[in-house]
Design a protein around this motif. Structure first.
Motif, mmCIF file in Angstrom:
data_model
loop_
_atom_site.group_PDB
_atom_site.id
_atom_site.type_symbol
_atom_site.label_atom_id
_atom_site.label_comp_id
_atom_site.label_asym_id
_atom_site.label_seq_id
_atom_site.Cartn_x
_atom_site.Cartn_y
_atom_site.Cartn_z
ATOM 1 N N ALA A 23 0.835 -1.206 0.000
ATOM 2 C CA ALA A 23 0.000 0.000 0.000
ATOM 3 C C ALA A 23 0.869 1.255 0.000
ATOM 4 C CB ALA A 23 -0.939 -0.006 1.209
ATOM 5 N N ALA A 24 1.960 1.224 0.761
ATOM 6 C CA ALA A 24 2.874 2.370 0.808
ATOM 7 C C ALA A 24 3.510 2.612 -0.559
ATOM 8 C CB ALA A 24 3.953 2.141 1.869
ATOM 9 N N LEU A 25 3.894 1.542 -1.250
ATOM 10 C CA LEU A 25 4.489 1.674 -2.578
ATOM 11 C C LEU A 25 3.490 2.279 -3.561
ATOM 12 C CD1 LEU A 25 6.829 1.201 -4.542
ATOM 13 C CD2 LEU A 25 6.032 -1.170 -4.781
ATOM 14 N N ARG A 26 2.267 1.768 -3.555
ATOM 15 C CA ARG A 26 1.240 2.345 -4.447
ATOM 16 C C ARG A 26 0.999 3.814 -4.119
ATOM 17 N NH1 ARG A 26 -0.941 -2.876 -3.792
ATOM 18 N NH2 ARG A 26 -2.169 -2.210 -2.006
ATOM 19 N N TRP A 27 0.919 4.127 -2.832
ATOM 20 C CA TRP A 27 0.682 5.508 -2.408
ATOM 21 C C TRP A 27 1.819 6.414 -2.874
ATOM 22 C CZ3 TRP A 27 2.635 9.603 0.119
ATOM 23 C CH2 TRP A 27 1.739 10.586 0.568
ATOM 24 N N ALA A 28 3.053 5.958 -2.674
ATOM 25 C CA ALA A 28 4.220 6.756 -3.047
ATOM 26 C C ALA A 28 4.250 7.035 -4.546
ATOM 27 C CB ALA A 28 5.509 6.043 -2.616
ATOM 28 N N VAL A 29 3.910 6.030 -5.352
ATOM 29 C CA VAL A 29 3.916 6.221 -6.806
ATOM 30 C C VAL A 29 2.820 7.200 -7.222
ATOM 31 C CG1 VAL A 29 3.502 5.036 -9.010
ATOM 32 C CG2 VAL A 29 5.054 4.040 -7.316
ATOM 33 N N ARG A 30 1.639 7.069 -6.621
ATOM 34 C CA ARG A 30 0.562 8.023 -6.933
ATOM 35 C C ARG A 30 0.958 9.445 -6.547
ATOM 36 N NH1 ARG A 30 -2.682 3.956 -5.179
ATOM 37 N NH2 ARG A 30 -2.953 4.896 -3.133
ATOM 38 N N TYR A 31 1.535 9.592 -5.365
ATOM 39 C CA TYR A 31 1.973 10.902 -4.905
ATOM 40 C C TYR A 31 3.052 11.466 -5.825
ATOM 41 C CZ TYR A 31 3.835 14.597 -1.971
ATOM 42 O OH TYR A 31 4.269 15.812 -1.508
ATOM 43 N N ALA A 32 4.001 10.625 -6.207
ATOM 44 C CA ALA A 32 5.065 11.074 -7.114
ATOM 45 C C ALA A 32 4.476 11.584 -8.422
ATOM 46 C CB ALA A 32 6.052 9.948 -7.378
ATOM 47 N N GLY A 33 3.447 10.913 -8.919
ATOM 48 C CA GLY A 33 2.784 11.365 -10.140
ATOM 49 C C GLY A 33 2.162 12.738 -9.982
ATOM 50 N N LEU A 34 1.643 13.025 -8.803
ATOM 51 C CA LEU A 34 1.010 14.326 -8.553
ATOM 52 C C LEU A 34 2.019 15.464 -8.439
ATOM 53 C CD1 LEU A 34 -1.658 13.251 -5.901
ATOM 54 C CD2 LEU A 34 -2.069 13.894 -8.293
ATOM 55 N N VAL A 35 3.196 15.151 -7.882
ATOM 56 C CA VAL A 35 4.183 16.209 -7.628
ATOM 57 C C VAL A 35 5.376 16.159 -8.583
ATOM 58 C CG1 VAL A 35 3.518 16.392 -5.196
ATOM 59 C CG2 VAL A 35 5.427 14.883 -5.846
ATOM 60 N N GLY A 36 5.337 15.237 -9.550
ATOM 61 C CA GLY A 36 6.464 15.113 -10.480
ATOM 62 C C GLY A 36 7.700 14.542 -9.820
ATOM 63 N N GLY A 37 7.493 13.671 -8.833
ATOM 64 C CA GLY A 37 8.608 13.123 -8.073
ATOM 65 C C GLY A 37 9.138 11.823 -8.631
ATOM 66 N N ARG A 38 10.201 11.364 -8.010
ATOM 67 C CA ARG A 38 10.790 10.073 -8.366
ATOM 68 C C ARG A 38 10.815 9.204 -7.119
ATOM 69 N NH1 ARG A 38 16.525 10.576 -7.034
ATOM 70 N NH2 ARG A 38 16.911 12.748 -6.573
ATOM 71 N N VAL A 39 10.512 7.917 -7.316
ATOM 72 C CA VAL A 39 10.367 6.990 -6.198
ATOM 73 C C VAL A 39 11.564 6.051 -6.130
ATOM 74 C CG1 VAL A 39 8.959 5.121 -5.238
ATOM 75 C CG2 VAL A 39 7.861 7.102 -6.314
ATOM 76 N N GLU A 40 12.053 5.847 -4.915
ATOM 77 C CA GLU A 40 13.113 4.885 -4.646
ATOM 78 C C GLU A 40 12.556 3.848 -3.668
ATOM 79 O OE1 GLU A 40 16.529 7.002 -3.198
ATOM 80 O OE2 GLU A 40 16.521 8.357 -4.919
ATOM 81 N N ALA A 41 12.376 2.617 -4.130
ATOM 82 C CA ALA A 41 11.899 1.523 -3.277
ATOM 83 C C ALA A 41 13.104 0.877 -2.615
ATOM 84 C CB ALA A 41 11.129 0.508 -4.108
#
Length: 148
Positions: free
Chosen positions: A22-40
């Motif tokens: 759930a945290a991974l999905r949330w982080a990716v959605r948030y990154a999409g909103l703010v133009g961010g990059r995700v590091e798992a």
């Protein structure tokens, strides 16, 4: 992107548990909103090697297998979006690793409870320690709080 054109850096703890998914999905959605990059990030430690209280892996831990499982977990959770996520397996106590990886990050995202879906690479329940020690904001995601 921030005012200097730098993409926000979002670090997310992954251990295969429903909370970390759930945290991974949330982080990716948030990154999409703010133009961010995700590091798992998945952390592992040898018995007795950590300084904070957390689970450790068996001495016969297979790092290559853990890396394969991390890649597989991210791919399973995100599908084609997995290619946009940087994945890292880091040796060390899970809470300490996430706090360290969060240095310079804009956000750390963790599940509310990990229980080691990767049997030998446990993230454990580290959300409280990360929230107490991180120098950046921390989001704690419950598995039932993040829609598919």
């Amino acid at each position: 992107m921030d005012s200097q054109g730098v993409a926000p850096r979002i670090v997310v703890g992954v251990d295969g548990s429903p909370s970390s998914q759930a945290a991974l999905r949330w982080a990716v959605r948030y990154a999409g909103l703010v133009g961010g990059r995700v590091e798992a990030v998945t952390a592992w430690d040898l018995p007795g090697a950590g300084t904070w209280s957390a689970p450790a892996v068996d001495a016969d831990f297979d790092e290559e297998e853990a890396e394969r499982r991390l890649v597989e977990e991210v791919r399973t959770v995100l599908g084609e979006g997995a290619s946009q996520v940087h994945q890292r397996l880091v040796r060390g106590n899970p809470a300490e690793v996430l706090v360290e990886q969060g240095q310079g990050a804009d956000l750390i995202v963790v599940g509310s409870r990990g229980h080691g879906g990767f049997r030998r690479a446990l993230l454990g329940s580290v959300s409280q320690q990360v929230a107490q020690h991180a120098v950046c904001p921390v989001t704690i995601v419950r598995p039932d709080a993040a829609p598919e």
